[in-house]
Enzyme design. Structure first.
Site, short mmCIF file in Angstrom:
data_model
loop_
_atom_site.label_atom_id
_atom_site.label_comp_id
_atom_site.label_asym_id
_atom_site.label_seq_id
_atom_site.Cartn_x
_atom_site.Cartn_y
_atom_site.Cartn_z
N ARG A 33 -19.55 -5.50 -125.11
CA ARG A 33 -20.96 -5.48 -125.52
C ARG A 33 -21.25 -6.70 -126.41
NH1 ARG A 33 -20.52 0.53 -125.13
NH2 ARG A 33 -19.45 0.50 -127.14
N ASP A 76 -30.46 4.52 -115.83
CA ASP A 76 -29.43 5.57 -115.81
C ASP A 76 -30.02 6.79 -115.11
OD1 ASP A 76 -26.64 5.84 -117.63
OD2 ASP A 76 -27.47 7.75 -116.95
N SER A 77 -29.14 7.63 -114.56
CA SER A 77 -29.63 8.84 -113.90
C SER A 77 -29.77 10.00 -114.88
CB SER A 77 -28.68 9.24 -112.76
OG SER A 77 -27.38 9.38 -113.26
N ALA A 97 -28.94 4.63 -109.43
CA ALA A 97 -28.83 3.17 -109.43
C ALA A 97 -28.77 2.61 -108.00
CB ALA A 97 -27.58 2.75 -110.21
N CYS A 150 -13.96 1.30 -114.40
CA CYS A 150 -13.09 2.05 -115.32
C CYS A 150 -12.14 2.96 -114.53
CB CYS A 150 -13.93 2.85 -116.32
SG CYS A 150 -14.98 4.08 -115.54
N PHE A 188 -26.46 1.60 -115.33
CA PHE A 188 -25.56 2.64 -115.84
C PHE A 188 -25.54 2.50 -117.38
CE2 PHE A 188 -23.97 1.39 -111.63
CZ PHE A 188 -24.07 2.59 -110.93
N ASP A 194 -21.96 -1.01 -115.25
CA ASP A 194 -20.86 -0.26 -115.90
C ASP A 194 -20.86 1.18 -115.38
OD1 ASP A 194 -18.78 0.42 -117.57
OD2 ASP A 194 -20.06 0.75 -119.32
N1 SAH Z 1 -22.51 1.20 -120.30
C1 SAH Z 1 -22.50 2.41 -121.07
C2 SAH Z 1 -21.58 3.47 -120.50
C3 SAH Z 1 -21.87 3.83 -119.06
S1 SAH Z 1 -21.13 5.32 -118.55
C4 SAH Z 1 -22.18 2.08 -122.53
O1 SAH Z 1 -21.78 0.94 -122.83
O2 SAH Z 1 -22.32 2.96 -123.37
C5 SAH Z 1 -21.79 5.54 -116.96
C6 SAH Z 1 -23.25 5.96 -116.92
O3 SAH Z 1 -23.64 6.01 -115.56
C7 SAH Z 1 -23.56 7.34 -117.48
O4 SAH Z 1 -24.53 7.23 -118.49
C8 SAH Z 1 -24.11 8.15 -116.29
O5 SAH Z 1 -25.19 8.99 -116.67
C9 SAH Z 1 -24.59 7.05 -115.39
N2 SAH Z 1 -24.63 7.36 -113.94
C10 SAH Z 1 -23.73 8.01 -113.20
N3 SAH Z 1 -24.08 7.98 -111.89
C11 SAH Z 1 -25.25 7.29 -111.82
C12 SAH Z 1 -26.10 6.89 -110.74
N4 SAH Z 1 -25.81 7.21 -109.49
N5 SAH Z 1 -27.19 6.17 -111.03
C13 SAH Z 1 -27.48 5.83 -112.30
N6 SAH Z 1 -26.70 6.16 -113.36
C14 SAH Z 1 -25.60 6.88 -113.12
#
Ligand code: SAH
Length: 399
Positions: free
Chosen positions: A215, A253-254, A283, A343, A231, A303
């Site tokens: 970040r 985000d979803s 997404a 990850c 995400f 992410d």
């Molecule tokens: N980048 C963030 C962490 C991301 S964790 C940070 O630095 O804090 C992954 C995220 O993806 C979660 O918030 C989850 O709600 C979201 N997510 C999972 N599947 C998704 C999708 N299909 N579309 C959008 N968001 C999604």
């Protein structure tokens, strides 16, 4: 409480190789027989087929990972002192809390800190623990004592609500555990940003501390750019970009509750409301739609959650990574940056890089690799446990 180490797990011939290399897991298929009647979490001696003891570990009768090693010294005593020493060592290795606001770090990183199955994150004066394996479940009260003593934190909250516990024959559990109850939202400071963490309902322990360094990296890349934080969870990357001078950040985000917190985090840091927006959507669908509409960005952070949960999911997970990276690349303006992560521990760094390269080919974009990223330094990797290195990231530039 006394622990009987009378129980012995005897390995099959030739199955001692990984233990001799200090890899801390014994799979059920490597075991010839068990003598004694160990209960879940009890300490057992692991013995090679030649009768040489290799170490002591926690027995987990329900898991494919049948024993997780506490130590490779078979003469060690596994007791409250042993655990307190391991906890204190891990905590000390993270340094002293920084001045200038509530400090947040991963203090215990499971196998990588010699404490298999135990994750502990510190958010200000509160600790949040995940107990994910039979051994640390057996010793949980001793571990709680050691954590509070080593950190001086005022409270300990438990988030043992991860499904991996079911594989260990343990039920899921979460809630206040020791000391002062954590507030609904705990405020932390990261790279100068104020961030609210929902330790009760948020993902994992509440926040993705593993991305702290990345970040900060994104903050350094963002000046003047229009950023998509895909995400985005509670806004971390997008807010870092704004702190680094981004013109605008879109958190996608979803999860509605995650975005609600992203909104609050934006306000907390006093960023002009016109500089960020939140989009609640899938997404994969949203990026496609934006491409059709001709929408573009200068910097996209991808992410996603773990797409590869087990080996049989590897092909499907790879397709997911390729698709989302391809969609993102199509949205980047010339000279734009893609900061993309995986990850999934089962997806190796080389393969991830190939997937992103393939995604660029299919998107018809010439792509340069600018930098490689990984988990922050409070997530050390035990060198004999390559599984500990799960997070990989690439900074790429499209031409
Ligand atoms: N980048 C963030 C962490 C991301 S964790 C940070 O630095 O804090 C992954 C995220 O993806 C979660 O918030 C989850 O709600 C979201 N997510 C999972 N599947 C998704 C999708 N299909 N579309 C959008 N968001 C999604």
């Amino acid at each position: 409480m006394t622990v009987s180490t009378a129980a012995v797990v005897h390995l099959k011939p030739g199955r001692d190789k990984s233990l001799k290399r200090w890899h801390p897991w014994v799979f059920s298929g490597a075991i010839a027989r068990v003598t004694g009647t160990p209960n879940s979490g009890d300490t057992v001696t692991v013995m090679g087929a030649n009768g040489v003891p290799l170490g002591l570990g926690a027995y987990s009768p329900h898991s494919q990972i049948r024993v997780r090693l506490w130590t490779f010294d078979p003469h060690q005593e596994i007791d409250a002192d042993f655990l307190a020493t391991a906890v204190a060592d891990a905590v000390a290795s993270r340094g002293v809390p920084e001045e200038g606001g509530p400090w947040a770090r991963r203090l215990i990183n499971a196998e990588n800190d010699g404490l298999p199955g135990l994750i502990v994150d510190r958010y200000g004066d509160h600790l949040v623990a995940q107990i994910l394996a039979a051994g640390c479940e057996r010793w949980k009260e001793e571990i709680a004592d050691a954590l509070l003593a080593a950190t001086g934190c005022v409270g300990l909250h438990e988030r043992s609500d991860a499904d991996v516990r079911l594989k260990e024959g343990l039920s899921v559990r979460s809630g206040h555990w020791r000391g002062v109850e954590a507030p609904e939202l705990v405020e932390i400071r990261e790279n100068g940003l104020r961030l609210l963490v929902d330790v009760r309902q948020g993902h994992k322990t509440g926040f993705y501390l593993d991305q702290r360094a990345s970040r900060a990296r994104v903050a350094g890349l963002a000046n003047g750019r229009e950023v998509l934080n895909c995400f985005g969870y509670t806004g971390g990357f997008g807010l870092s970009a704004l702190a680094g001078g981004a013109a605008h950040a879109t958190h996608l985000d979803s999860s509605g509750p995650s975005l609600a917190l992203a909104e609050r985090n934006g306000e907390l840091n006093g960023f002009d409301r016109a500089r960020w927006s939140c989009v609640e959507a899938d997404a994969f669908a949203k990026l496609r739609q934006w491409h059709q509409e001709g929408r573009t960005f200068d910097l996209i952070v991808l992410d996603p959650p773990k797409f590869v949960e087990s080996r049989q999911h590897l092909p499907r997970g790879c397709r997911g990574y390729k698709d989302i990276n391809m969609q993102a690349l199509k949205l980047l303006r010339p000279g734009g940056l893609l900061v993309t992560f995986s990850c999934s521990g089962l997806l190796e760094a080389d393969l991830f890089q190939k997937i992103v390269a393939d995604a660029a080919l299919d998107a018809g974009r010439r792509l340069q690799l600018v930098d490689r990223l990984g988990q922050a330094d409070d997530h050390p990797v035990l060198m004999s446990f390559p599984e500990g290195a799960y997070l990989k990231g690439l900074v790429c530039r499209v031409q």
